[in-house]
Write a protein that holds these residues in place. Structure first.
Motif, short mmCIF file in Angstrom:
data_model
loop_
_atom_site.label_atom_id
_atom_site.label_comp_id
_atom_site.label_asym_id
_atom_site.label_seq_id
_atom_site.Cartn_x
_atom_site.Cartn_y
_atom_site.Cartn_z
N MET A 130 0.90 -1.34 0.13
CA MET A 130 -0.01 0.09 -0.12
C MET A 130 0.94 1.13 -0.08
SD MET A 130 -2.13 1.73 2.80
CE MET A 130 -2.94 3.40 2.23
N ILE A 131 1.84 1.38 1.02
CA ILE A 131 2.68 2.59 1.02
C ILE A 131 4.09 1.91 0.92
CG2 ILE A 131 3.77 4.07 2.30
CD1 ILE A 131 1.23 4.75 3.76
N ASP A 149 19.13 4.78 0.92
CA ASP A 149 18.67 3.80 0.22
C ASP A 149 17.95 2.72 0.73
OD1 ASP A 149 18.52 2.56 -2.63
OD2 ASP A 149 20.28 1.40 -2.26
N VAL A 150 16.63 3.26 1.45
CA VAL A 150 16.01 2.34 2.12
C VAL A 150 14.65 1.97 1.23
CG1 VAL A 150 14.74 2.05 4.12
CG2 VAL A 150 16.82 3.00 4.37
N SER A 151 14.37 0.71 1.16
CA SER A 151 13.43 0.18 0.33
C SER A 151 12.39 -0.65 1.39
CB SER A 151 13.48 -0.70 -0.90
OG SER A 151 14.14 0.01 -1.78
N LEU A 152 11.23 -0.18 1.56
CA LEU A 152 10.36 -1.17 2.57
C LEU A 152 8.84 -0.66 2.22
CD1 LEU A 152 10.11 -2.61 5.27
CD2 LEU A 152 9.62 -0.45 6.38
N ALA A 153 7.92 -1.97 2.14
CA ALA A 153 6.64 -1.80 1.65
C ALA A 153 5.72 -2.24 2.77
CB ALA A 153 6.66 -2.58 0.39
N VAL A 189 4.32 -4.39 10.34
CA VAL A 189 5.82 -4.35 10.09
C VAL A 189 6.37 -3.70 11.25
CG1 VAL A 189 7.82 -3.41 8.67
CG2 VAL A 189 5.71 -4.40 7.66
N ALA A 190 7.23 -4.23 12.21
CA ALA A 190 7.90 -3.42 13.15
C ALA A 190 9.22 -2.83 12.63
CB ALA A 190 8.07 -4.12 14.51
N VAL A 191 9.66 -1.55 12.98
CA VAL A 191 11.17 -0.99 12.67
C VAL A 191 11.83 -0.97 13.78
CG1 VAL A 191 12.34 0.66 11.88
CG2 VAL A 191 9.98 0.05 10.78
#
Length: 256
Positions: free
Chosen positions: A1-2, A19-23, A30-32
């Motif tokens: 979605m994002i 250069d971070v990619s995360l969906a 999703v925990a960070v």
């Protein structure tokens, strides 16, 4: 979605994210996690559209966040930041009601009162509705802010996202557990949820995937059992860890 795609964010010459990619996907938490200064809150701000990447992009439903009208975006995602300051005296119910502002002038506004009532109950603060927000404890204020976000997403078109920055930081063990259980239920109901956490055991409980940041870079992103391992954690935090079925424990003696 994002989704962030190769997102980089700079403060002056320093890259806070590189250069971070995360969906984020509907139905998933999703925990960070990561050390102080790793870029966790910066990543959340980018995913929320509160800051723009210097390179790469962040998109919602395939369209760059900058291309969304702010009201349209507010009807698809809600954010709970670490600290929220209010300049005016308000009751807790009124603060939760702020979440309905994006729906003003739409048919959904007819549901405002019921949406706020549901949100206060879900966040466990219905009994605080008439209290002055300024008189509440830090943990109570945090739960009211969560109610505001839930009210904002009540009736939102799907997919929709909830972004939480250290939501358990001011909560005692009972209320932290209740909040994490609520997050799981919200994801099960179809929301895409991103939550920044410091407590690795909380992350292991609540997350479908855990993204580990260190020095602005994404070190790992996978299921908890594949990410919360001694080699990964020791490389990121610089101390030893004992990872067992019952939990994750840092070897505190190695910090001294």
């Amino acid at each position: 979605m994002i989704a962030a795609e190769g997102a980089t964010f700079r403060a002056g010459r320093r890259a806070l994210l590189a250069d971070v990619s995360l969906a984020l996907a509907p139905g998933e938490v999703v925990a960070v996690v990561g050390p102080n200064g790793a870029g966790k809150s910066t990543l959340l701000r980018l995913m929320a559209g509160e800051a723009a990447p210097a390179a790469g992009r962040v998109a919602c439903e395939g369209r760059a966040l900058a291309a969304w009208h702010p009201l349209a975006l507010a009807r698809r995602r809600a954010v709970v930041s670490q600290h929220v300051a209010l300049a005016f005296p308000m009751r807790a119910a009124d603060v939760a009601g702020l979440g309905r502002l994006p729906w003003h002038g739409t048919p959904e506004a007819a549901r405002d009162a019921a949406a706020v009532e549901r949100a206060l109950a879900a966040a466990g603060v219905a009994h605080l509705a008439g209290r002055a927000y300024a008189t509440l404890s830090g943990g109570e204020r945090q739960r009211v802010q969560i109610a505001r976000a839930l009210a904002q997403l009540d009736g939102a078109p799907r997919p929709a996202a909830l972004l939480l920055d250290e939501p358990t930081a001011s909560l005692d063990a009972r209320h932290a557990a209740a909040l994490l259980a609520l997050v799981r239920r919200l994801a099960a109901g179809g929301l895409a949820v991103m939550v920044v956490l410091h407590d690795l055991n909380e992350a292991a409980f609540v997350a479908d995937r855990i993204a580990v940041l260190a020095e602005g870079r994404l070190v790992a992103c996978d299921a908890p059992g594949r990410v919360l391992t001694a080699p990964v954690l020791e490389g990121v935090y610089g101390i030893g860890f004992r990872v067992e079925q019952g939990g994750i424990l840092p070897r505190y003696a190695e910090c001294c």
